[in-house]
Scaffold this active site. Structure first.
Site, short mmCIF file in Angstrom:
data_model
loop_
_atom_site.label_atom_id
_atom_site.label_comp_id
_atom_site.label_asym_id
_atom_site.label_seq_id
_atom_site.Cartn_x
_atom_site.Cartn_y
_atom_site.Cartn_z
CE LYS A 33 -3.57 -0.05 2.84
NZ LYS A 33 -4.79 -0.15 2.01
NE ARG A 103 -7.11 2.12 5.03
CZ ARG A 103 -7.57 3.35 4.86
NH1 ARG A 103 -6.74 4.37 4.82
NH2 ARG A 103 -8.87 3.55 4.72
N GLY A 112 -7.15 -8.16 4.82
CA GLY A 112 -8.03 -8.24 5.99
C GLY A 112 -7.42 -8.92 7.20
CG MET A 114 -1.81 -7.68 9.69
SD MET A 114 -0.15 -7.18 9.29
CE MET A 114 -0.31 -6.76 7.58
NE ARG A 360 -11.19 -1.49 -6.49
CZ ARG A 360 -11.93 -1.75 -5.42
NH1 ARG A 360 -11.40 -2.40 -4.41
NH2 ARG A 360 -13.18 -1.36 -5.36
CG HIS A 478 -23.53 -39.05 -21.41
ND1 HIS A 478 -24.74 -38.52 -21.79
CD2 HIS A 478 -23.03 -39.68 -22.49
CE1 HIS A 478 -24.97 -38.84 -23.05
NE2 HIS A 478 -23.96 -39.56 -23.50
CB SER A 827 -5.35 -38.45 -29.69
OG SER A 827 -6.16 -37.43 -29.18
CB CYS A 894 -9.05 -35.64 -28.20
SG CYS A 894 -9.00 -37.38 -27.77
CE1 TYR A 914 -5.12 -33.26 -31.81
CE2 TYR A 914 -3.14 -33.84 -33.02
CZ TYR A 914 -4.34 -34.20 -32.45
OH TYR A 914 -4.76 -35.50 -32.50
#
Lengths: 943, 943
Positions: A33, A103, A112, A114, A360, A478, A827, A894, A914
């Site tokens: 920060k 902070r 979150g 600290m 941000r 399926h 494959s 595949c 591939y």
């Protein structure tokens, strides 16, 4: 003059304005920060000024028995003075008090974990100053009580509930519901109560001295580095405990100090569509909370926003505070150029001065993600590599399917959530049986097929349904696999559904719905809704196409598709598929009247198998028999062969009838894939999948085939398997029933010949599934090759074809060197390989795999993302060993993983040629492959 | 003076008598048969003399375009002269002709592949000489026609059927059935017919010249080296084609030349029991055929044989021809000493001269095998290593179980043959339901349990049955595995049985049998008989025990047992088990009323699982939630935890009730294994295996548990799995239901403490099954360890215990290094590892695996013999990687392969510490382990 020690030993760093010290490069000292605030300041973004006490102080603090360096007190005093000067306010000033937030900020974000204290500097005196400035006593006392509450809780460890209860009592006493109904006096009264409580709990008075407050806050933040939550978090995330946190002390600014004040949120580009226009909302004289709480209607930032939102009654910030707006716009451009990304910004105007509270990377829709990445590159802000890298491949899915209108979703809450198994959304009348679904669809109805789980018998129903909803099964069940192949929305494994086939009802969330009622599903999120809902259509933009073309320039991995029909093939080709990596032939067996032929063939199959076993057994026995036994054995063999001859015709007739049908299927696919390779997998599922399980249907089949129900039942019982996944399927069936593969091979090659005669460039690749023993492939390859040659001889043609195999069993990976002797390509069937490597049935594992992920036993669902350490090792072994035998071996995958980005990257890293995935995932694979190629330049060892 | 070229170029070698040339070391030149004949001659065994034409001649013959070396003709002539001199007969002599056989003999045996011609030297003249010598014209003409027939067929390639048809026509014309009914004249007539046929087929006269006959025979043999059968056979067996065959030309001797002739077969020791006594039969004035054909009753060789066979009416050879007998006995001793093995010998006495026609290693029963190996070693003929190596480990099974009396088997033919799945034989009344089996057994009946396939529900019935017979499933089906564990005979997968549960009948071979009828099974051969049959009892001899003790001295591999009960444990210990490698705990869950508790637990299990999933999900969501959502999520979490608290008691009560029962089980086993390690596997099968599938039983369970049938049905449906092998079982269940493993661990450790208090040396090893993800083991190991520590703390005791895991999934083998971090031992579960590596369910694969073996796709059933190239590779990987992490990792196997000899050798070769197998296989494993240790000295790379 500054009081800090210069150089490495600098303990405190200023940010905000031109005196800013440090920047992004000092994150190890300033924390995330703090360095970010310094960075923003250094590029001229007006952040509320403040200072960062470095992590070095934290380390010293713990090292020296919780003592600060002696000089720190003096340094902090000097820095406060510098901030006072910058803001023109005094810390604790009764007229116009400077307030601080305190902070934490560690080098690595620990969200979150600290503590934080806000509004530091308020006391009974300075609160009057705040009233004076804001003209809002309620706000001032509310701020004051928040400070006391936070301080008590964070600095002194008083249980937060104690304060909340006092507020609840107050409301009860006044008989009001909301905090907003409490007045300034009520809050003032609560401040007193809180302080009293503080005294009781700590035995001390609440500190009025701002400096004392500040040190309390600073110490609390340093202490929170070692609170239980933070320690545990670091342990889980494998972070070191000795780094320490920085502390950021920053001026509080308020947008509710009068008419020259305002607060708002804005995006540097439109997050809905990516258009390069600032968008956002603001409220004059208000706090940030007011913008998001809905208590007041926020106003449009500019005319673009006003037009878009239809809030024509409001003046814009651009009109009301033109100079501020101009400054804001400049800041936006500066931020975007600096961070090279679209930014989401919170800002506040305090007494005519603009402050940026936070910036941000902005969240955006998928189309905006694509457009912004594209545009930033075209604007020269980022490279094309970076643009490609910016697009989350997995989110492309959203762009390619219709989605539920976001507004409709806000009005109609989901009644259940299953697994988002195939993206897109669909509304339809629920139907529980595939036959009925087909009937209704013929009447023009939109239907949603709802089943416990689908099976190949349901293909017809799935094909005409708008979407599929199941109560069982996971992402590779399926239903899920077929739906993705069809590009249809599917929610799978929604256990909250209680489906009653007999009663034709679906019970969910305590209500019972009859078949025929409307449901809507979101296959992306897994949500299930009651009723029909509005949809937004899919749209492929020019930017998308262009980005994809960039991806194609970078990627080295080929991208094919899994497609079983010409329609799928064409669609995939539009999405950029460079061929088919998997055509499953089994679905074709269910179409129209084919299933009857298939069943006729199966009717004879067990006898054929049994006779062949006897035949082989006798042949073996004769080979080793003593001469006096040979005659007897030969007689037996002759008898068996005669029986076989009697049994085969029924079986062959059925196959002959299937041949022209299969040929037609392949012709369509080959035409659609003109010029590209098409890999056809020979029949894979066990025969029993083609038989009906229910008696009525069995009776129908018996009638159709002219046989008895009893015979059908016997057949079903005979073929039943305990573990069909590990049963008599794939090439095992090809060995037992060679005629089936022969018919399919003939259909493929005859189709190839036919389309080649029409000038189509056809590149068939025949794939033999489930090989575990090299000899299986050797035998089948020889059979298949012979038929291919025969068809080509008959047609007097040459067509290049390949014969290869799937590697989907661990044994095949281990024996890949031997298997490659008989295969021109591999494959990887990663679905089955994952099942066998893990020993987990995807259909049965949904529940415990879900639990495994929540428990952190597995980082991801291995059926969605390739399991690198197990399955991945076997894939690597398969590739390496296969190529040892055959250097030019073509290797692809595949399985379902072929369309999952990180798995695609794995394939790239391991030298596959591939990936193949369902049509809608082709763009994802193209992008992921490009990202992998870009990534890999940076780190070749990451995968 | 001899005509052959001396040294390397010698083309012909004499055998028989003192002039013998060559011996066993010249097999490459003389072939197997020729070198063997020379070898026998050289140690003084009287073989009929002859000569061998070397393989070199064969090679030259083919090299020189089928021409013999020029000198060969002269050499052969000289050798014939030498044989004539030795025999005192002349080749083709009209008074007393010398006859020859011509046989092939390659360096590597090619049984039946090449050709033979007998009775060479007969013609119309010399046949008269044979009549004169034998005084048996019928024999002479029969011999003559055989010669013509063989010569025509072998040398000239005339189809053998042509001659057989002529014989058939002759018999038809005379209206007789058997060849024996044909007279001398009939045969003489056939000789003429054959010769006429020969002329017609070849266009030549049948050669009368013995020399021409001989060269015809020699050439035919050399030609047969390249006949289709022989070439194919060499291809299949990977033998070279260029070695060639030798040709053996040997004097024919006849035992039917008068009263000073005889023929017989003998063993050097008794093949039935191994006793060191010559045994055998003979016939005076007879041919070898007469002894085996049963036309005349053979007589006992000596008084030992006479007493044994009860043929008291006959004189023995010892009495009738004492000198010949003495010579024979000397030869026997010489042969046995030379070959260091019990021999099976054929002999003929021709005119008062003894000839040994053949000697070979004698077949024997299992007890004889053990005794002979033992005795030969004790007699100093072979070493102990060799004695151990001689015993076929797999045949030991036969000694350890009752067997069907061999005579009974001859009278009652098997009606069906299944898979011999667990050795031993049993008779009993067939019963189709386990409950009924138990009832009948209580009434004192002997029952045979007959089922399609057994499941854990049948344990009770299996336990009391004499044997088990199933129509489905293979050698590692539930029935087979459990039966072997129990040491009970089992025939599995007997597809010829048609079992009708409803009608309570079994149909086989066309007959239907009611439940209650007697069947007999032979679990060694897989035979099924109708009726009750006589049995011979098992008997462990002193020699067996001694041999086993030798084995223990040599072997390096430990041998443990798989045992689930104290009885099994004790039995295995008697057989030499050095601990338990696998105690399955699931069978214990079925005993007595325990199953009701188990079911009560299961009733709540799905809810517990669902709630735990929700719990973990919420915990995860809270960790990453935005602060404004946390409260809502925490409320939901609290609700879920409350529900869980409400659900758990029912579940825990059931487990609490099971605890003392399990403890009792383990106490019994620990006591039986005092001083030895006991590996207990925590619960492995999926929960649905404990639920009944049939409605009546479901109703009973519902009543017992005080719930509705509907709930039970829902539960069954909820837990049902598509592929239970790959389902929610093993450690996955341990993760979902930690209380189950906790209860079992507590039971194990409390039992250990209890028996330790009685002075028992207890060595518990807790084994966690089906680990595929290292984190699974890490979590469970921690839980288990905690409970062990807790129990020991409570008892104030120290007991050494180990926690380890099974490696039974490919992923576990791949990740063995990581898994070993949490395991003190590995036990390879080779059954499941084989299933997952191959992707084959053992229960479904019987048929196609059978076919695969006949087709030569797989050399063996991988569920019986470890598949070295696939599963074996993964085991090696697992061992290597596991020990990389933990050098002292103890590694064993506990699959069915642990009792299979070649698999045991594999385990030895790969450095495993022990194998574990069912009790009856322990001796097999001990022996195989010793053989491996002996073997391995010779060839470390063979496995």
């Amino acid at each position: 003059m500054t009081g800090e020690t210069v150089g490495n030993n600098q303990l405190v760093f200023l940010f905000g304005g031109e005196e800013t010290e440090g920047g992004a490069d000092l994150a190890h000292l300033l924390g995330g920060k703090g360095s970010n605030l310094a960075e923003m300041s250094s590029i001229g973004v007006p952040v509320p000024p403040g200072f960062t006490i470095s992590t070095e102080v934290c380390r010293e603090y713990y090292k020296n028995n919780r003592q600060y360096p002696e000089e720190l007190d003096g340094i902090v005093k000097e820095y406060i003075a510098r901030i006072e000067k910058l803001m023109g306010k005094k810390f604790g000033d009764p007229d116009d008090p400077l307030l601080f937030s305190v902070r934490s900020g560690a080098p690595v974000s620990m969200p979150g974990m600290m503590d934080t204290v806000l509004n530091l500097g308020l006391n009974d005196v300075s609160v009057k100053g705040l009233i004076k400035q804001s003209d809002d006593p309620r706000f001032a006392y509310d701020s004051y009580r928040r400070f006391v509450q936070m301080y008590g809780n964070v600095v002194k460890g008083i249980d937060g509930d104690v304060f909340e209860e006092m507020i609840a009592e107050k409301k009860a006493a006044l008989d009001v519901q909301d905090d907003t109904e409490l007045t300034a006096d009520d809050w003032k009264d609560l401040v007193d109560q809180f302080k009293k409580c503080y005294r009781e709990e700590t035995g001390e008075e609440f500190p009025d001295d701002p400096a004392e407050q500040l040190w309390g806050g600073i110490t609390a933040v340093f202490e929170s580095w070692n609170n239980d939550r933070a320690v545990k978090w670091r342990e889980i995330n494998n972070l070191p405990h000795d780094v320490g946190t920085a502390v950021n002390v920053q001026t509080m600014v308020f947008g509710n100090m009068g008419e020259n004040c305002a607060t708002g949120v804005a995006f540097t580009r439109d997050p809905a569509n990516g258009v390069k226009k600032h968008t956002g909302e603001y409220l004059p004289n208000a706090q940030g909370e007011d913008v998001v709480s809905g208590a007041r209607t926020p106003r449009p930032l500019n005319s673009y926003e006003r037009e878009k939102s239809g809030k024509t009654e409001f003046a814009t910030l651009e009109e009301e505070m033109p100079e501020i707006y101009q400054e804001l716009a400049d800041v936006f451009d500066r931020l975007e150029t600096h961070y090279q990304e679209m930014q989401d910004i919170e800002f506040t105007v305090q007494s005519g001065v603009l402050y940026i509270l936070q910036t941000r990377t902005g969240k955006r829709t998928a189309p905006a993600m694509v457009k912004i990445a594209h545009d930033l590159s075209e604007e020269g802000i980022i490279s094309r590599e970076k643009a490609l890298d910016r697009v989350e491949a997995s989110r492309l899915d959203q762009m390619l399917h219709p989605m539920i209108d976001p507004e409709a979703k806000q009005e109609n809450k989901a009644v259940a959530v299953g697994l988002g198994a195939s993206p897109g959304a669909a509304s339809g009348k629920i139907v529980l049986e595939s036959d009925e679904a087909e009937k209704l669809a013929e009447q023009g109805e939109k239907v949603l097929l709802v089943r416990h789980e689908t099976s190949p018998e349901d293909i017809g129903g799935m094909n005409i349904a708008e979407g599929i909803l199941t109560s069982r099964g996971g992402g590779t069940s399926h239903a899920a696999v077929v739906a993705r192949g069809m590009g249809k929305p599917c929610v799978a494994g929604c256990g909250a559904l209680n489906i009653d086939y007999a009663a034709k009802t679906v019970e969910v969330a305590g209500e019972t719905y009859e078949a025929g009622e409307w449901f809507t599903i979101d296959g992306g999120t897994g949500e299930v809704f009651i009723g029909k809902m509005e949809m937004t259509e899919a749209e492929l933009t020019g930017e998308f196409e262009e980005l994809m073309s960039w991806a194609d320039q970078y990627r080295e991995l080929g991208v094919r598709t899994n497609a079983d029909t010409p329609d799928d093939a064409r669609l995939a080709r539009e999405f950029g598929a460079e061929g088919i990596g998997l055509t499953r032939t089994e679905h074709m067996f269910f179409e129209d009247n084919r299933i009857d032929y298939v069943r006729q063939m199966i009717l004879a199959a067990p006898d054929v198998q049994e006779l062949r076993i006897q035949e082989e057994k006798l042949v073996n026995e004769i080979e080793t028999a003593q001469s006096n036994k040979v005659e007897e054995l030969e007689a037996a063999l002759e008898k068996v062969r005669k029986q076989l001859e009697e049994t085969l015709p029924e079986y062959r007739t059925a196959l002959d009838a299937l041949l022209p049908e299969q040929r037609k299927d392949f012709e369509g696919i080959f035409r659609a894939m003109d010029g590209l390779p098409v890999t056809v997998r020979l029949l894979d599922p066990p025969l029993h999948e083609f038989l009906p399980q229910e008696e009525a249907e069995q009776q129908r089949v018996a009638d159709n085939l002219g046989t008895s129900l009893k015979r059908i039942k016997q057949l079903v019982a005979n073929l039943e398997e305990f573990n069909p996944m590990l049963g008599h399927r794939g090439c095992r069936m090809g060995i037992s029933y060679p005629e089936v593969y022969e018919m399919q091979t003939r259909a493929i090659m005859e189709a190839a010949v036919n389309v080649a005669q029409d000038g189509v460039d056809v590149q068939p690749e025949i794939m033999i599934p489930l090989v575990g023993v090299p000899r299986e492939l050797e035998i089948l390859r020889e059979n298949v090759d012979e038929i291919c040659q025969e068809v080509l001889r008959e047609a007097e043609r040459t067509i290049d074809y390949k014969i290869g195999t799937m590697i989907e069993l661990p044994r095949a990976a281990v024996l890949a060197a031997e298997i490659a002797q008989h295969a021109e390509f591999f494959s990887f069937g990663t679905n089955d390989l994952t099942q066998t490597t893990f020993g987990i049935s995807r259909d049965d594992a949904t529940k415990f795999l879900e639990y495994y992920q929540y428990e952190g036993i597995l980082p991801e669902d291995p059926f969605a993302v390739i399991d690198r350490s197990g399955v991945g090792e076997l894939i690597k072994m398969g590739v390496t060993r296969g190529r040892q035998t055959r250097k030019a071996l073509k290797v692809g995958i595949c399985g379902e993983h072929g369309g999952e980005p990180s798995s695609v990257k794995f394939c790239h890293a391991n030298g596959l040629d591939y990936v193949s995935c369902s049509p809608y995932r082709v763009p994802i694979a193209r992008l992921a492959a490009a990202q992998a190629a870009i990534d890999v330049k940076e780190d070749l060892t990451a995968y």
